[in-house]
Every structure is written in structure tokens, then in C-alpha cells.
Design a protein around this motif. Sequence first.
Motif, short mmCIF file in Angstrom:
data_model
loop_
_atom_site.label_atom_id
_atom_site.label_comp_id
_atom_site.label_asym_id
_atom_site.label_seq_id
_atom_site.Cartn_x
_atom_site.Cartn_y
_atom_site.Cartn_z
N PRO A 1 0.82 -1.24 0.00
CA PRO A 1 0.00 0.00 0.00
C PRO A 1 0.84 1.27 0.00
N HIS A 2 1.95 1.27 0.73
CA HIS A 2 2.80 2.46 0.77
C HIS A 2 3.53 2.68 -0.57
N GLN B 1 3.69 5.98 -5.59
CA GLN B 1 3.56 6.08 -7.04
C GLN B 1 2.46 7.06 -7.43
N LEU B 2 1.41 7.16 -6.62
CA LEU B 2 0.29 8.03 -6.95
C LEU B 2 0.59 9.50 -6.69
N VAL B 3 1.63 9.78 -5.90
CA VAL B 3 1.97 11.18 -5.61
C VAL B 3 2.51 11.84 -6.89
N PRO B 4 2.06 13.05 -7.24
CA PRO B 4 2.60 13.74 -8.43
C PRO B 4 4.11 13.96 -8.29
N PHE C 1 13.56 7.34 -7.18
CA PHE C 1 12.16 7.43 -6.75
C PHE C 1 11.21 7.24 -7.93
N LEU C 2 11.57 7.75 -9.09
CA LEU C 2 10.71 7.63 -10.25
C LEU C 2 10.77 6.24 -10.89
N SER C 3 11.92 5.63 -10.91
CA SER C 3 12.11 4.44 -11.74
C SER C 3 11.97 3.12 -11.01
N PHE C 4 11.94 3.10 -9.68
CA PHE C 4 11.93 1.81 -9.01
C PHE C 4 10.56 1.14 -9.08
#
Length: 283
Positions: free
Chosen positions: A119-120, A125-128, A153-156
Motif C-alpha cells: 500500500p505504501h 507512485q500516486l503522488v505527483p 524514486f521515479l524508476s523503481f
Amino acid sequence: MSGHHRLATYFPAWRRPGLPVRARVHWRTCRPVFLPVLFAAAMLLAWQVLTVQLAVSPMLLVPPTAIWDVLAQAWPILAAQAWPTLVNAVVGFLLASVIGIALGGALVVSRRVEQAFWPHILIFQLVPKVAVAPLFIIWLGMGPTSRLCFAVFLSFFPITVSAATGFRSVDRTALRLCQSLTASRWQTFLHVRIPYAIPHIFAGLKVGVTVAIIGVVIGEFVTAQEGLGYIIMFASSAAETALVFAAIALLCVIGLAMYGAVALAELFVRRWYGAPINVGGFE
């Protein structure tokens, strides 16, 4: 009369049965390279002709020849600025790959880890992403560390999802066979789950490598100290459209090189495990 028989009438050599087969094999081998190059050349030619014939303002769009001139003239500066972008993208992608594959495996092996972390991970991922970028600057400063962490943070996430999907895609018969042979959980994971997950893992890596470059460039937009993202921001503020396109062209080269490295690694790993090799680019 069919086309093959007509060719055999006018060209006796065409009657040899091995010639058409060899020609088709050579065409299939060269087609993945020839068709993209041909399409790119056609697009560049159309771009050049349209911008010149329509007299488009250089502030809006420049022809490819102007971009080439800027690349030739400003190459030392562009190459120096491309280096930190390349280093941050490569290191960020490697860190994201290790984290994503390890986390994907943990989500599959342990039900408690999946219930605690998934869930975390989804919320992150949902955060802009663009809205979070300034926070990395506040936390980690204006140096390369913030850009590196933002790229991770973007690619994992796509790597994690693809790895978890691959580890779950194991044939149940193979798992039952491992249980009957009293194989440990680690032996089952190493010799059964990983080979089954290879196509999914590399599919996630191919997405993650492109996202890592995007993360680094976004970080350079925010910090504006070095890198090709800094060049793009500086050239945009000065209305240097040709310089913007030259920096974008270098970013494309970096992205293609990194994507090609991942594709070559996939080829090597599939040969190592004896898995079928995909040469078309898509599953």
C-alpha cells in the motif's frame, strides 16, 4: 502466372530454391535496424523541407541542419554537460534496479512484507512526481544527490511491479516439483522463480531506464546548476531553440545507449539461462 514463376522465367538464378530463403533471412535480420533508420531519415528530410519551405521562425522550430551546426559548434560544452546527466541516470537506474528487483522478490516470498509495504509503494507512485521534486532539493540540497534520489524514486516502481509479476508467474507444477524434491525456499527462488521472471524483469528494466533519465532531467530543471536539463532551461530562457533541440538530441542518444545496454544484458541473461531470445523488441 504467379510472381515467383515470372521471376523464374526472366531470371534463371531465381529458380535456385535456396536463394529466396537466404534473401528472406537476410531481410529479417536487417529489418529491425533498416526500418527505424529509414523512418528516421524520412522524418528528418520532411522536417528539413517543411521548415525551409514554410519559412518557420527559428524561435519556434529550426531545421535539422541548424541543430547539427549547433552540435558541431558547441560540442565541448554539450559533452561536458551531458556527462553528469549520464552518470546520474546510470547510477540512479542501477540503484532502482537493485531496489526494485529485491523488493519485488520480497513481496512474492513473504506475504507479511507484501501486506506491509505494497500500500505504501502504491501511495508513493500516486503522488505527483513534479510536486515532490522540490522536497528532494530541500532534504538533500542542490547537488547531484537530490537528482540521483529523485531518479531512483521515479524508476523503481515499474521495476518492482514487473519483478513481482514475473516471480509470481512461475508454473505451479514446477513449484510442486521443488517441494517434492525438498528444495529450500531460496533454492526454489534462485533456480525456478528467477528464470521464469526474466522476461518480466527486463520489461520493467526497459521502462525504468527511460524513467530514470526523465527523473534526472526533471531534477536538473529544478536545481539548474549542471547537466543537459540545465542547458535546456538556459537555452529556453534565451530563445535558443537550436540549442534546446541539440540538448534533446543528446538526451535521446543517452537514452538509446542505456536502453541498448539493457537489451544486450537481456540477451546475455536469456542465453545464460537457455530462455527463448526475443529479437523483435516486444514480447
